[in-house]
Design an enzyme around this catalytic site. Sequence first.
Site, short mmCIF file in Angstrom:
data_model
loop_
_atom_site.label_atom_id
_atom_site.label_comp_id
_atom_site.label_asym_id
_atom_site.label_seq_id
_atom_site.Cartn_x
_atom_site.Cartn_y
_atom_site.Cartn_z
N CYS A 14 0.83 -1.20 0.00
CA CYS A 14 0.00 0.00 0.00
C CYS A 14 0.87 1.26 0.00
O CYS A 14 0.59 2.22 -0.72
CB CYS A 14 -0.93 0.00 1.21
SG CYS A 14 -2.00 1.47 1.30
N CYS A 57 -5.84 -2.06 7.95
CA CYS A 57 -6.94 -1.11 7.93
C CYS A 57 -8.26 -1.69 7.46
O CYS A 57 -9.33 -1.20 7.83
CB CYS A 57 -6.57 0.11 7.07
SG CYS A 57 -6.36 -0.23 5.30
#
Length: 354
Positions: free
Chosen positions: A96, A193
């Site tokens: 990410c 997340c």
Amino acid sequence: MAKVIVGMSGGVDSAVTAYLLKLAGHEVVGVTLRTWLSADGKESRCCEIDDARKISWQLDIPYYVINCINDFKEKVVDPFAMENIEGLTPNPCVWCNKEIKWSKMIESLDVFGADYIATGHYANIKELENGRVTLQQADCIEKDQTYMLYKLTQEQLKKTMMPLGKINKKEVRKIAESINLEVANKPDSQEICFVTEGKYGEYIENNYDFPLPEEGYFVDEKGNKLGKHRGIIHYTIGQRKGLGISLGERTYVKEIRKETNEVVLSGNDALFSKQIKCNQINFMSIEDLKEGEELEANVKVRYHHNPQKAIIRRTNEDELTIDFYENIRAAAPGQSAVIYDDDNCIIGGGIIVK
């Protein structure tokens, strides 16, 4: 002074980053990358837009939201699911950072007419005499995040500012309190997340409808069957809790065999090894290692791991062999091995394959 795009997560670190840069005289623009929206409409802890907007308003900086949901799913979430199905232990934050956060923010430099991006990561950017740029561990070692950033490219690093590398979390919260930021005491996120409570297997089961690994057998190191497991996506190397089996002694996952749908259990001593192999290599402080070339350095095999001395050798075009001087525990295929020099600067790293 430069014009700087600050990645705003809605947390205290990015808020103080924006404040410090503005205080130094830079022109600051706040940007949040919307990466995730759950079925019940909740944002991820990496893109809490309401908090980020409030912070930007309080700091009197312009604020924008960039939608990255499709790219995030394609480049981070789907690979995370597929690697779990293959019996690996991936780290989606590593990908990410490179493929979403840095990529999208640097793409937006031209849009905003900005010079740099900045983040609230705890790391130091260091320019070397050889012309390359690397990351040096944060002065506050317990908060250091360089391990998660080793995939960043030279082009990305040269356009990045990280103001928190020289200060600790206590100081960051004190700064936030001094300017009355509501997020001054907001807890840090400790999870991936898009997955709550670390239940990776359940997340994959609930969000993917293609065939998933079925129940199979726990086996010992000799292959003897010990009982049934739920499916390999529910286990990772070194795991002890949540196995759903009791053998009268502490038992750990030593190996996941996707081909035979087996999870190998062992005692703690069997989790140690002295050699790993890595591919998907990225170098920072050096351009490369030639095949057969080797160096001595310090290596971390997971985020919370003290670097250990090892010999790193290029064994072929896309592989490093790392031989440690002392045994390391539970090195998991799919995780990253990150290589540091004696000044705590990243030399490079790769994905553990064996």
